[in-house]
Write a protein that holds these residues in place. Structure first.
Motif, mmCIF file in Angstrom:
data_model
loop_
_atom_site.group_PDB
_atom_site.id
_atom_site.type_symbol
_atom_site.label_atom_id
_atom_site.label_comp_id
_atom_site.label_asym_id
_atom_site.label_seq_id
_atom_site.Cartn_x
_atom_site.Cartn_y
_atom_site.Cartn_z
ATOM 1 N N ASN A 251 39.111 41.708 47.189
ATOM 2 C CA ASN A 251 38.902 40.559 46.279
ATOM 3 C C ASN A 251 39.369 40.958 44.868
ATOM 4 O O ASN A 251 38.706 40.715 43.872
ATOM 5 C CB ASN A 251 37.431 40.105 46.267
ATOM 6 N N GLU A 252 40.552 41.563 44.848
ATOM 7 C CA GLU A 252 41.046 42.208 43.615
ATOM 8 C C GLU A 252 41.418 41.231 42.509
ATOM 9 O O GLU A 252 41.455 41.591 41.332
ATOM 10 C CB GLU A 252 42.284 43.040 43.978
ATOM 11 N N LEU A 253 41.692 39.978 42.862
ATOM 12 C CA LEU A 253 42.250 39.071 41.850
ATOM 13 C C LEU A 253 41.244 38.701 40.767
ATOM 14 O O LEU A 253 41.631 38.174 39.718
ATOM 15 C CB LEU A 253 42.831 37.816 42.512
ATOM 16 N N THR A 254 39.974 39.005 40.996
ATOM 17 C CA THR A 254 39.024 38.739 39.906
ATOM 18 C C THR A 254 39.105 39.825 38.825
ATOM 19 O O THR A 254 38.360 39.781 37.861
ATOM 20 C CB THR A 254 37.577 38.578 40.419
ATOM 21 N N ASP A 255 40.030 40.768 38.975
ATOM 22 C CA ASP A 255 40.337 41.675 37.859
ATOM 23 C C ASP A 255 41.215 40.982 36.809
ATOM 24 O O ASP A 255 41.422 41.515 35.715
ATOM 25 C CB ASP A 255 41.046 42.940 38.349
ATOM 26 N N PHE A 256 41.767 39.831 37.151
ATOM 27 C CA PHE A 256 42.417 39.024 36.108
ATOM 28 C C PHE A 256 41.342 38.453 35.188
ATOM 29 O O PHE A 256 40.190 38.244 35.605
ATOM 30 C CB PHE A 256 43.155 37.830 36.734
ATOM 31 N N ARG B 273 45.272 43.612 35.834
ATOM 32 C CA ARG B 273 45.022 44.898 35.161
ATOM 33 C C ARG B 273 43.984 45.683 35.953
ATOM 34 O O ARG B 273 43.047 45.118 36.518
ATOM 35 C CB ARG B 273 44.500 44.649 33.748
ATOM 36 N N SER B 274 44.148 46.989 35.946
ATOM 37 C CA SER B 274 43.208 47.851 36.665
ATOM 38 C C SER B 274 42.693 48.952 35.755
ATOM 39 O O SER B 274 43.327 49.305 34.762
ATOM 40 C CB SER B 274 43.916 48.486 37.860
ATOM 41 N N SER B 275 41.543 49.505 36.121
ATOM 42 C CA SER B 275 41.053 50.711 35.447
ATOM 43 C C SER B 275 41.403 51.959 36.235
ATOM 44 O O SER B 275 41.157 53.075 35.782
ATOM 45 C CB SER B 275 39.531 50.656 35.301
ATOM 46 N N GLY C 278 34.599 53.247 40.176
ATOM 47 C CA GLY C 278 33.581 52.625 39.322
ATOM 48 C C GLY C 278 34.100 51.636 38.307
ATOM 49 O O GLY C 278 33.586 51.582 37.180
ATOM 50 N N GLY C 279 35.126 50.844 38.660
ATOM 51 C CA GLY C 279 35.579 49.782 37.773
ATOM 52 C C GLY C 279 35.897 50.309 36.394
ATOM 53 O O GLY C 279 36.561 51.348 36.240
ATOM 54 N N SER C 280 35.395 49.620 35.382
ATOM 55 C CA SER C 280 35.774 50.015 34.017
ATOM 56 C C SER C 280 35.182 51.364 33.614
ATOM 57 O O SER C 280 35.606 51.941 32.618
ATOM 58 C CB SER C 280 35.387 48.927 33.018
HETATM 59 N N1 GLU Z 1 39.150 46.570 40.696
HETATM 60 C C1 GLU Z 1 38.874 47.789 40.009
HETATM 61 C C2 GLU Z 1 40.045 48.206 39.175
HETATM 62 O O1 GLU Z 1 41.146 48.063 39.579
HETATM 63 C C3 GLU Z 1 38.593 48.878 40.986
HETATM 64 C C4 GLU Z 1 37.410 48.555 41.803
HETATM 65 C C5 GLU Z 1 36.197 48.847 41.034
HETATM 66 O O2 GLU Z 1 35.838 50.021 41.029
HETATM 67 O O3 GLU Z 1 35.654 47.939 40.437
HETATM 68 O O4 GLU Z 1 39.900 48.714 38.138
#
Ligand code: GLU
Length: 624
Positions: free
Chosen positions: A464-469, A491-493, A513-515
């Motif tokens: 469900n990566e598109l909610t990184d927009f 964009r990604s972290s 861990g996301g951001s």
């Molecule tokens: N979607 C996140 C990112 O690309 C990675 C997944 C997460 O750890 O939240 O930064």
């Protein structure tokens, strides 16, 4: 009752497996390591020292898959693919063919660092208003949108594996998938990590019959500890990819199945949660390409730190923060002051990350400005003797850079925003081989369990990566480099780093861990480089994460420390308690893995000692 149900499920699985095995007879010609009994699971340890190559990941079966490949003549790139594909079996909630990621590679023979961007893309039908609710004209709620198939991006994982192996591997994709096929076929035991991660995405998993069947009990609960879980569907999927190549997904039956699953989801009767199907087409899959990119590089205390270019914000944000920190000698400062500088550098770099980083194929990302020491100087001088107020305005990373400190926070055409809320999970794999190649590979399906949707008949979860927009600009009409568009990557972290000194690799570290991925890497780095901790100690140390938010997220051991108190009283820093090293997952700076290259072929592989119940580090020839 649960036991007898479990026994029934197991019997049904065994029967299904037998039937499937019969129908798969034509595939028997493929190389296979499958046999009847599940192999003994090696013990899981977070540290290993030795020679001949090494792997660290979240899970012992996955690390073992990498070691198997190294022992069969594969290199670090082969091992990374073997580990990632096996992790898609044993921890399907953070990995597998339905996701994407970023691979940073050091090639020993040519002394080069190269990278592969295997991030998911938005389908061609995406527009800047894809995440605006047509009924209200307002952005969707983030959690709501994250549960919808609309948020599934075109997966980049298999394209990354194929590209990495084609360019840098020693073996074929078919060969490197064999350990994962074996684990999927033989099964593995459900452990605490698996159970906990199931729990995290339970509502979404329950919404899809295919996910329920694969990952839950018949009553829709997480599988019991110790249950043997086989995934013959995924074994078959990997066999088909092994036989037909990545095209089986990007231009073949698997792609069509993905599109069907996303656009016409098969839901559990009575499900209310899923209301926005996807907009993916087979042409989106056909158009997908993993991108080979150069790396970012900054100098820090005599090290060259290589990282990931946009659309990852890893390389630019870690790089900018390190450039800011270069102006202080953290190692000789009182620890509270050094940590204050760490938090403020991170806050400043995050303000720029959120304002300037997006997919460079669509946006003009001022990468050289963001990585310029002269620009960092204009940011550093904003740090006084009291914590800055977030959300902090971004700077102007466009030369010429003012030689003097701006009087106040710089005027900017770009509004201050806080970090996008991604704070869920992913995984980082590190591998090295006896020739000295190194891979750091962060990959994910985004949330634990991704979208929760299993591709029916294929045995893996979709992202469900598109909610990184960003769903909308922070203020209407203002510039936002991270709005959705057709073919664009969010964009990604995710962005692991590899550190060299005088051209010789010293260590690599990456995190989940996301951001907090970026701050985990940054903190591990300064713990090791500035505070002189060993790399395992640097990685294990209590974490605190500042992402241009009003408070910094602190693990309990940090939150309750005298240092945190001093930072609050002396410097005005504020902290939010990350409620435990394990639960709940949503407020937990992610787990990390690392390698310390000790010289003369010796390597220390490092996984998490405690977070998420610890990871697995293995070496080919253990010795001290
Ligand atoms: N979607 C996140 C990112 O690309 C990675 C997944 C997460 O750890 O939240 O930064």
């Amino acid at each position: 009752m649960r036991r007898s149900l479990t026994a029934l499920v197991a019997a049904a699985l065994a029967a299904a497996l037998a039937a499937l095995t019969a129908t798969l007879a034509p595939l028997a010609a493929l190389p296979s390591v499958a046999s009847a009994a599940p192999p003994r699971r090696p013990a899981q340890h977070p540290l290993a020292i030795g020679t001949g190559g090494a792997v660290a990941s979240m899970d012992v079966d996955a690390s073992q898959a990498g070691i198997d490949v190294l022992q069969r003549g594969g290199n670090a790139i082969d091992a990374a693919v073997a580990t990632a594909s096996a992790l898609g079996v044993t921890i399907p909630f953070v990995a597998g063919p339905g996701g994407g990621g970023f691979m940073v590679i050091y090639l020993a023979r040519t002394h080069r660092v190269v990278t592969i961007d295997g991030r998911e893309t938005c389908p061609a039908a995406c527009t800047s208003t894809t995440f605006i609710d047509p009924a209200t004209g307002m952005p969707y709620d983030y959690d709501y949108a994250s549960a919808q198939p609309l948020s599934t991006g075109v997966p980049g994982m298999v394209a990354t594996w194929a590209q990495a192996l084609r360019l840098y591997g020693r073996r074929s994709l078919a060969a490197d998938l064999q350990p994962a096929i074996a684990v999927a076929q033989h099964g593995f035991r459900v452990n605490r990590d698996f159970r906990q991660l199931t729990q995290s995405g339970l509502a979404e998993l329950r919404a899809y019959p295919a996910s329920r069947k694969l990952l839950l009990t018949t009553s829709g609960s997480p599988l019991p500890l110790g249950q043997l879980l086989r995934n013959p569907d995924l074994a078959r999927t990997y066999r088909l990819i092994a036989r037909h190549g990545a095209g089986y997904l990007y231009d073949g039956p698997l792609g069509r199945a993905i599109v069907r699953a996303v656009d016409h989801p098969r839901l559990t009767p009575g499900t209310q949660l899923i209301t926005r199907p996807g907009i993916m087409t087979v042409n989106d899959l056909r158009a997908y390409r993993a991108r080979s990119l150069p790396s970012t590089r900054v100098r820090y205390r005599g090290l060259d730190i290589y990282g990931m270019e946009p659309p990852s914000s890893g390389g630019s944000t870690i790089g900018e923060a390190l450039n800011i920190l270069s102006g202080w000698n953290l190692g000789s400062e009182p620890r509270a002051l050094a940590l204050y500088h760490y938090l403020e550098a991170s806050r400043l770099a995050y303000a720029d990350r959120d304002a300037w980083v997006g997919d460079p194929a669509y946006e003009r990302v001022p990468l050289s400005g963001l990585l310029s020491p002269a620009y960092a100087a204009t940011r550093r001088c904003l740090v006084g003797d009291h914590a800055l107020t977030s959300p902090l305005a971004p700077g102007q990373p466009f030369p010429p850079f003012a030689g003097t400190c701006p009087a106040a926070a710089p005027a900017s055409s770009v509004p201050a925003t806080t970090a996008s809320p991604e704070l869920h999970h992913t995984n980082n794999i590190v591998t090295t081989d006896r020739a000295g190649d190194i891979v750091a590979y962060t990959n994910t399906i985004n949330f634990f369990g991704g979208s929760g949707m299993t591709v029916p008949g294929y045995g893996f979860l979709l992202n469900n990566e598109l909610t990184d927009f960003d769903f909308a600009p922070a203020q209407p009409g203002t510039y936002d480099p991270n709005l959705p568009a057709g073919g664009k990557e969010p964009r990604s972290s995710m962005g692991p780093v590899i550190a060299l000194r005088d051209g010789r690799p010293q260590f690599t570290v990456g995190a989940a861990g996301g951001s907090t991925i970026i701050t985990t890497i940054l903190q591990t780095l300064i713990n090791h480089v500035d505070f002189g901790m060993s790399l395992p100690a640097a990685l294990a140390a209590p974490r605190v994460s500042q992402t241009n938010t009003s408070t910094s997220l602190a693990e309990p051991a940090f939150y309750h420390s005298a240092l945190a108190q001093q930072l609050t009283q002396q410097y005005g820093e504020k902290f939010t308690l990350a409620t435990g090293p394990v639960l709940p997952l949503d407020h937990y700076p992610g787990d990390a893995t690392a390698l310390a290259l000790l010289g003369h072929g010796r390597v220390e592989a490092i996984a998490e000692p405690v977070r998420l119940f610890g990871g697995s580090a293995l070496v080919v020839h253990p010795r001290r």
